[in-house]
Design an enzyme around this catalytic site. Structure first.
Site, PDB file in Angstrom:
ATOM      1  CB  SER A 194      86.509 207.490  55.990  1.00  9.33           C
ATOM      2  OG  SER A 194      86.230 208.864  55.801  1.00  9.33           O
ATOM      3  CE1 TYR A 207      91.905 208.298  54.357  1.00  2.62           C
ATOM      4  CE2 TYR A 207      89.796 209.311  53.826  1.00  2.62           C
ATOM      5  CZ  TYR A 207      90.667 208.767  54.750  1.00  2.62           C
ATOM      6  OH  TYR A 207      90.278 208.684  56.068  1.00  2.62           O
TER       7      TYR A 207
HETATM    8  P1  NAD Z   1      96.598 210.166  62.525  1.00  2.00           P
HETATM    9  O1  NAD Z   1      97.521 210.835  61.577  1.00  2.00           O
HETATM   10  O2  NAD Z   1      96.731 210.495  63.947  1.00  2.00           O
HETATM   11  O3  NAD Z   1      96.705 208.603  62.375  1.00  2.00           O
HETATM   12  C1  NAD Z   1      97.048 207.942  61.200  1.00  2.00           C
HETATM   13  C2  NAD Z   1      98.197 207.007  61.524  1.00  2.00           C
HETATM   14  O4  NAD Z   1      98.417 206.158  60.409  1.00  2.00           O
HETATM   15  C3  NAD Z   1      99.521 207.709  61.758  1.00  2.00           C
HETATM   16  O5  NAD Z   1      99.686 208.061  63.097  1.00  2.00           O
HETATM   17  C4  NAD Z   1     100.522 206.654  61.322  1.00  2.00           C
HETATM   18  O6  NAD Z   1     101.051 206.001  62.445  1.00  2.00           O
HETATM   19  C5  NAD Z   1      99.703 205.646  60.544  1.00  2.00           C
HETATM   20  N1  NAD Z   1     100.286 205.367  59.246  1.00  2.00           N
HETATM   21  C6  NAD Z   1     100.176 206.074  58.090  1.00  2.00           C
HETATM   22  N2  NAD Z   1     100.870 205.470  57.116  1.00  2.00           N
HETATM   23  C7  NAD Z   1     101.426 204.353  57.673  1.00  2.00           C
HETATM   24  C8  NAD Z   1     102.253 203.307  57.174  1.00  2.00           C
HETATM   25  N3  NAD Z   1     102.653 203.267  55.892  1.00  2.00           N
HETATM   26  N4  NAD Z   1     102.652 202.345  58.048  1.00  2.00           N
HETATM   27  C9  NAD Z   1     102.272 202.364  59.331  1.00  2.00           C
HETATM   28  N5  NAD Z   1     101.476 203.322  59.840  1.00  2.00           N
HETATM   29  C10 NAD Z   1     101.057 204.293  59.011  1.00  2.00           C
HETATM   30  O7  NAD Z   1      95.150 210.486  61.988  1.00  2.00           O
HETATM   31  P2  NAD Z   1      93.708 209.868  62.353  1.00  2.00           P
HETATM   32  O8  NAD Z   1      92.763 210.831  61.783  1.00  2.00           O
HETATM   33  O9  NAD Z   1      93.610 209.479  63.753  1.00  2.00           O
HETATM   34  O10 NAD Z   1      93.652 208.596  61.423  1.00  2.00           O
HETATM   35  C11 NAD Z   1      93.301 207.326  61.899  1.00  2.00           C
HETATM   36  C12 NAD Z   1      92.357 206.638  60.934  1.00  2.00           C
HETATM   37  O11 NAD Z   1      91.128 207.337  60.900  1.00  2.00           O
HETATM   38  C13 NAD Z   1      92.863 206.578  59.486  1.00  2.00           C
HETATM   39  O12 NAD Z   1      92.573 205.303  58.952  1.00  2.00           O
HETATM   40  C14 NAD Z   1      92.010 207.610  58.805  1.00  2.00           C
HETATM   41  O13 NAD Z   1      91.834 207.321  57.442  1.00  2.00           O
HETATM   42  C15 NAD Z   1      90.717 207.484  59.579  1.00  2.00           C
HETATM   43  N6  NAD Z   1      89.826 208.626  59.464  1.00  2.00           N
HETATM   44  C16 NAD Z   1      90.216 209.847  59.912  1.00  2.00           C
HETATM   45  C17 NAD Z   1      89.342 210.911  59.753  1.00  2.00           C
HETATM   46  C18 NAD Z   1      89.716 212.301  60.208  1.00  2.00           C
HETATM   47  O14 NAD Z   1      88.996 213.244  59.880  1.00  2.00           O
HETATM   48  N7  NAD Z   1      90.783 212.498  60.941  1.00  2.00           N
HETATM   49  C19 NAD Z   1      88.094 210.721  59.174  1.00  2.00           C
HETATM   50  C20 NAD Z   1      87.724 209.458  58.737  1.00  2.00           C
HETATM   51  C21 NAD Z   1      88.603 208.410  58.894  1.00  2.00           C
END
Ligand code: NAD
Ligand code: MG
Length: 302
Positions: A194, A207
């Site tokens: 991230s 985080y």
């Molecule tokens: P999202 O909520 O769609 O995806 C996150 C997924 O993590 C969930 O769908 C869930 O299936 C999974 N998850 C959480 N806890 C879990 C557990 N204990 N066991 C199994 N699965 C688990 O949101 P997203 O934004 O698509 O997130 C995907 C990745 O992107 C994450 O690693 C997040 O940190 C990273 N990210 C997101 C952003 C943002 O702004 N959305 C920014 C930087 C990084």
């Protein structure tokens, strides 16, 4: 808020005018949240992603594949020719079903294996079952992650700190370790870091530090397995419109302005991440390893 042209991979467009811009409606859901409950709905490339055989015949595990970035990656990988094991939490079954059907429409195998990545036993089982059901493994994409904003360190509980580390760092470690027992030369691992690894928000101590750990882990592991012909890279997203944010990732009152402070003036959509994951997973990136690729709307990585 402007609603906009759906993006596609080929039409020349102004990126500041693609997709919804702030202000958004205030909204919140219980974690981990569902894509279908978001307004506006995220774009995962359902209508637009066109594959060209870049992952033909590959066997991939994608975690967090039900929603957000993971869903966009799953759709793109399937349309590029990969068979996929999808992992997500049992409470996300509704979102996962939509993805499974999209993968099957692309003519590829979609094997759902729900479960909690904060448990080592489950991580091992996920890899073993995936290898068995796919008949091997070529690509591991770690997208799952947990993000819960907390304003003050005095209220940040040990339980939350531990759960964020267990999910984001330990789970990823366990999956990489188990997968490497099966990966052959040419295989790839793509992790999800991230912008928070470099520019931590004051409300995301646990985080942001897990994401910094993922960057360092990715670099070290890339060096460790390079001589085996296995590549390891990471993607570092900026603000992306996914269920992570309205389900506790941001303080609720901040969501209406989500993404406004980026130079492009809006949050990214999951569909805008998928091509980078495809590139890093495919043979096209054969000389790229240990890198972290920013997709940040202009909030650059250092
Ligand atoms: P999202 O909520 O769609 O995806 C996150 C997924 O993590 C969930 O769908 C869930 O299936 C999974 N998850 C959480 N806890 C879990 C557990 N204990 N066991 C199994 N699965 C688990 O949101 P997203 O934004 O698509 O997130 C995907 C990745 O992107 C994450 O690693 C997040 O940190 C990273 N990210 C997101 C952003 C943002 O702004 N959305 C920014 C930087 C990084
Ligand atoms: Mg989800």
């Amino acid at each position: 808020m402007t609603t906009s042209n759906v993006a596609d991979q080929t039409t020349l467009q102004d990126p500041t005018k693609q997709y919804p811009r702030p202000k958004f409606e205030e909204q919140s859901q219980e974690a981990p949240g569902l894509a279908k409950k978001m307004n506006p709905k995220p774009d995962h490339g359902e209508e637009t992603y066109k594959g060209s055989g870049r992952l033909a015949g590959r066997k991939a595990i994608i975690t967090g594949a039900d929603s957000g970035i993971g869903r966009a990656v799953a759709i793109a990988f399937a349309r590029e020719g990969a068979d996929i094991v999808l992992n997500y939490l049992p409470s996300e079954e509704e979102d996962a079903k939509e993805v499974i059907s999209l993968i099957e429409q692309a003519g590829r195998k979609a094997i759902p294996i729900a479960g909690d990545l904060s448990e080592e036993k489950f991580c091992n089982r996920l890899v073993e079952d995936a290898v068995h059901q796919l008949g091997g493994l070529d690509i591991l994409v770690n997208v799952a992650g947990r993000q819960e904003a907390e304003e003050d360190i005095s209220k940040l509980t040990t339980q939350q700190f531990e759960m964020t580390y267990k999910t984001n760092v330990f789970g990823l470690f366990w999956l990489c370790k188990a997968a490497l027992a099966h990966l052959q030369a040419g295989a790839t691992i793509v992790n999800t870091a991230s912008i928070q690894a470099y520019q931590p928000s004051p409300t995301l101590l646990d985080y942001a530090s897990t994401k910094a750990a993922i960057v360092a882990f990715t670099k070290g592991l890339a060096k460790q397995v390079a001589s085996k012909g296995i590549r390891v890279n990471a993607v570092a997203p900026g603000p992306i419109w996914t269920p992570l944010q309205p389900s506790g990732g941001q303080p609720t009152e901040k969501l209406p302005e989500f993404g406004a402070k980026t130079p492009l003036g809006r949050p990214g959509q999951p569909a805008e991440l998928a091509p980078i994951y495809v590139l890093l997973a495919s043979q096209e990136s054969s000389y790229v390893t240990g890198e972290t690729y920013g997709v940040t709307g202009g909030n650059m990585l250092p």
